[in-house]
Scaffold this motif. Structure first.
Motif, PDB file in Angstrom:
ATOM      1  N   VAL A   1       0.821  -1.224   0.000  1.00 63.02           N
ATOM      2  CA  VAL A   1       0.000   0.000   0.000  1.00 63.02           C
ATOM      3  C   VAL A   1       0.850   1.267   0.000  1.00 63.02           C
ATOM      4  N   PRO A   2       1.862   1.401   0.884  1.00 62.64           N
ATOM      5  CA  PRO A   2       2.702   2.606   0.815  1.00 62.64           C
ATOM      6  C   PRO A   2       3.448   2.737  -0.510  1.00 62.64           C
ATOM      7  N   ILE A   3       3.906   1.608  -1.068  1.00 59.74           N
ATOM      8  CA  ILE A   3       4.612   1.644  -2.351  1.00 59.74           C
ATOM      9  C   ILE A   3       3.685   2.140  -3.458  1.00 59.74           C
ATOM     10  N   LEU A   4       2.460   1.635  -3.470  1.00 58.32           N
ATOM     11  CA  LEU A   4       1.503   2.059  -4.496  1.00 58.32           C
ATOM     12  C   LEU A   4       1.142   3.529  -4.332  1.00 58.32           C
ATOM     13  N   PHE A   5       1.045   4.004  -3.090  1.00 57.69           N
ATOM     14  CA  PHE A   5       0.741   5.419  -2.852  1.00 57.69           C
ATOM     15  C   PHE A   5       1.794   6.316  -3.508  1.00 57.69           C
ATOM     16  N   ILE A   6       3.054   5.892  -3.477  1.00 53.84           N
ATOM     17  CA  ILE A   6       4.140   6.715  -4.011  1.00 53.84           C
ATOM     18  C   ILE A   6       4.305   6.545  -5.520  1.00 53.84           C
ATOM     19  N   TYR A   7       4.241   5.305  -6.022  1.00 53.35           N
ATOM     20  CA  TYR A   7       4.650   5.054  -7.401  1.00 53.35           C
ATOM     21  C   TYR A   7       3.507   4.969  -8.416  1.00 53.35           C
ATOM     22  N   ILE A   8       2.270   4.874  -7.962  1.00 53.99           N
ATOM     23  CA  ILE A   8       1.177   4.724  -8.914  1.00 53.99           C
ATOM     24  C   ILE A   8       0.738   6.058  -9.498  1.00 53.99           C
ATOM     25  N   ARG A   9       1.076   7.155  -8.841  1.00 51.48           N
ATOM     26  CA  ARG A   9       0.678   8.481  -9.320  1.00 51.48           C
ATOM     27  C   ARG A   9       1.722   9.027 -10.295  1.00 51.48           C
ATOM     28  N   PRO A  10       1.403  10.150 -10.973  1.00 54.90           N
ATOM     29  CA  PRO A  10       2.408  10.790 -11.838  1.00 54.90           C
ATOM     30  C   PRO A  10       3.650  11.177 -11.056  1.00 54.90           C
ATOM     31  N   ALA A  11       4.722  11.458 -11.775  1.00 47.76           N
ATOM     32  CA  ALA A  11       6.029  11.691 -11.157  1.00 47.76           C
ATOM     33  C   ALA A  11       6.064  13.017 -10.398  1.00 47.76           C
ATOM     34  N   THR A  12       5.460  13.020  -9.232  1.00 48.43           N
ATOM     35  CA  THR A  12       5.481  14.182  -8.340  1.00 48.43           C
ATOM     36  C   THR A  12       5.869  13.720  -6.938  1.00 48.43           C
ATOM     37  N   THR A  13       6.308  14.643  -6.121  1.00 49.68           N
ATOM     38  CA  THR A  13       6.694  14.317  -4.744  1.00 49.68           C
ATOM     39  C   THR A  13       5.866  15.131  -3.762  1.00 49.68           C
ATOM     40  N   PHE A  14       5.581  14.516  -2.607  1.00 44.94           N
ATOM     41  CA  PHE A  14       4.875  15.175  -1.515  1.00 44.94           C
ATOM     42  C   PHE A  14       5.682  15.005  -0.235  1.00 44.94           C
ATOM     43  N   PRO A  15       5.520  15.929   0.729  1.00 44.71           N
ATOM     44  CA  PRO A  15       6.231  15.771   2.009  1.00 44.71           C
ATOM     45  C   PRO A  15       5.886  14.463   2.717  1.00 44.71           C
ATOM     46  N   GLU A  16       4.657  13.958   2.497  1.00 46.12           N
ATOM     47  CA  GLU A  16       4.217  12.720   3.152  1.00 46.12           C
ATOM     48  C   GLU A  16       4.947  11.484   2.629  1.00 46.12           C
ATOM     49  N   ASP A  17       5.612  11.613   1.474  1.00 45.99           N
ATOM     50  CA  ASP A  17       6.296  10.458   0.880  1.00 45.99           C
ATOM     51  C   ASP A  17       7.324   9.862   1.830  1.00 45.99           C
ATOM     52  N   LYS A  18       8.015  10.717   2.586  1.00 43.61           N
ATOM     53  CA  LYS A  18       9.045  10.227   3.506  1.00 43.61           C
ATOM     54  C   LYS A  18       8.439   9.359   4.600  1.00 43.61           C
ATOM     55  N   VAL A  19       7.256   9.741   5.069  1.00 42.27           N
ATOM     56  CA  VAL A  19       6.583   8.963   6.115  1.00 42.27           C
ATOM     57  C   VAL A  19       6.132   7.620   5.556  1.00 42.27           C
ATOM     58  N   PHE A  20       5.541   7.626   4.360  1.00 43.37           N
ATOM     59  CA  PHE A  20       5.087   6.379   3.741  1.00 43.37           C
ATOM     60  C   PHE A  20       6.275   5.471   3.407  1.00 43.37           C
ATOM     61  N   ALA A  21       7.403   6.078   3.025  1.00 41.53           N
ATOM     62  CA  ALA A  21       8.589   5.278   2.706  1.00 41.53           C
ATOM     63  C   ALA A  21       9.113   4.535   3.925  1.00 41.53           C
TER      64      ALA A  21
END
Length: 312
Positions: free
Chosen positions: A250-270
């Motif tokens: 689930v965290p991997i899909l949250f980061i990689y399934i969307r277009p190539a953009t970054t959010f501050p929350e990515d670090k927490v999900f990673a």
């Protein structure tokens, strides 16, 4: 216009710039890393030194524990040491190496989880063919195929990234080198590369996740006709697998399934798929597994008794 790569190192902004928070995180993630090594090593030794290694499910669990150790070790040691420093840098070469290694071992883990789902599907839905399908030769072939598939995935990710020109700035708003933060720093149009990254990571991850979940749905449908005791045992095993799959995917899909953009929350999900999932996997697979508990008692009681005899 042709761009040249002027960057020799990147600055990792990490989880926080506050030194008090960084010191707390240092203690927390150091404990997590020690727990990851202890838990997964105990799993590997217990399986290898017992008869469980002859069973396909534990054979794959052994490799899952090994991939957990390798995967988290590509990120966590540097994260822990960087938390004690005022600033953190990583060379361009080390950044590309970390990117490749992380996707390689992460890809192996995804493939092993898929193979484990297939193993449970065959064991419950096609029990008469189980010993034939899951022979030792085929188990090794599946592990080898997992490594080959992971290598292909990480090679493509690395190839897409290593050809990008970086002219500055060099600050990565993350605690490790990953594709999306690097795409953000590239001084060229990354739209096409971003689509390829989504296809190579996000869409493939989504397809694998759907296939794995469908296999467990078929298993749940099949065990409806089982006696209560057999149904409980199958549910107990599958619930452990599903928990690990969800915690990792689930965290991997949250980061990689969307277009190539970054959010501050990515670090927490990673943190979930780089540290939390590898730490909890040994607990999830042992707490509700009677065979694993018995193997732990047998192997470690024997080892402790041997140590006690040597001391006496």
């Amino acid at each position: 216009m042709k761009y040249t790569n002027n960057i020799t190192e990147f600055i990792l902004l990490g989880l926080s710039q506050n030194m008090k928070i960084k010191h707390v995180c240092f203690l927390l993630f150091l404990f997590c890393y020690i727990a990851i090594w202890m838990g997964n090593l105990i799993i590997m030794i217990s399986i290898t030194c017992s008869q469980l290694n002859d069973q396909p499910m534990y054979f794959f669990l052994n490799y899952l524990a090994l991939s957990d150790l390798c995967y988290t070790s590509t990120v966590t040691p540097k994260l822990v040491t960087d938390l004690l420093a005022e600033s953190s840098t990583i060379s361009y070469t080390d950044c590309m190496a970390q990117l490749f290694a992380m996707h390689f071992f992460g890809g192996i883990e995804i493939c092993i989880l898929t193979v484990m789902a297939y193993d449970r599907y065959v064991a419950i839905c096609r029990p008469l063919y189980y010993t034939i399908i899951m022979s030792r030769h085929r188990r090794y072939a599946m592990v080898s195929a997992s490594c080959a598939g992971a290598f292909l995935h990480s090679f493509v990710q690395g190839l897409l990234t290593i050809n990008l020109p970086f002219c500055g700035p060099s600050e990565i708003d993350h605690y490790f080198c990953d594709v999306y933060p690097l795409l953000k720093l590239a001084c060229t149009d990354t739209y096409r590369v971003g689509i390829l990254v989504v296809a190579n990571a996000g869409l493939m991850g989504l397809v694998i996740f759907v296939v794995v979940m469908l296999s467990y749905i078929l298993i749940l449908y099949t065990i409806k006709a089982y006696p209560a005791e057999s149904r409980y045992k199958a549910l107990s095993t599958c619930s452990s697998h599903i928990t690990v799959v969800v915690l990792f995917f689930v965290p991997i899909l949250f980061i990689y399934i969307r277009p190539a953009t970054t959010f501050p929350e990515d670090k927490v999900f990673a943190l979930f798929y780089t540290i939390i999932a590898p730490m909890f996997n040994p607990l999830i697979y042992t707490l509700r597994n009677a065979e694993m508990k018995n193997a732990l008692r047998k192997v470690w009681c024997q080892k402790l008794s041997l140590i006690a005899r040597q001391i006496i």
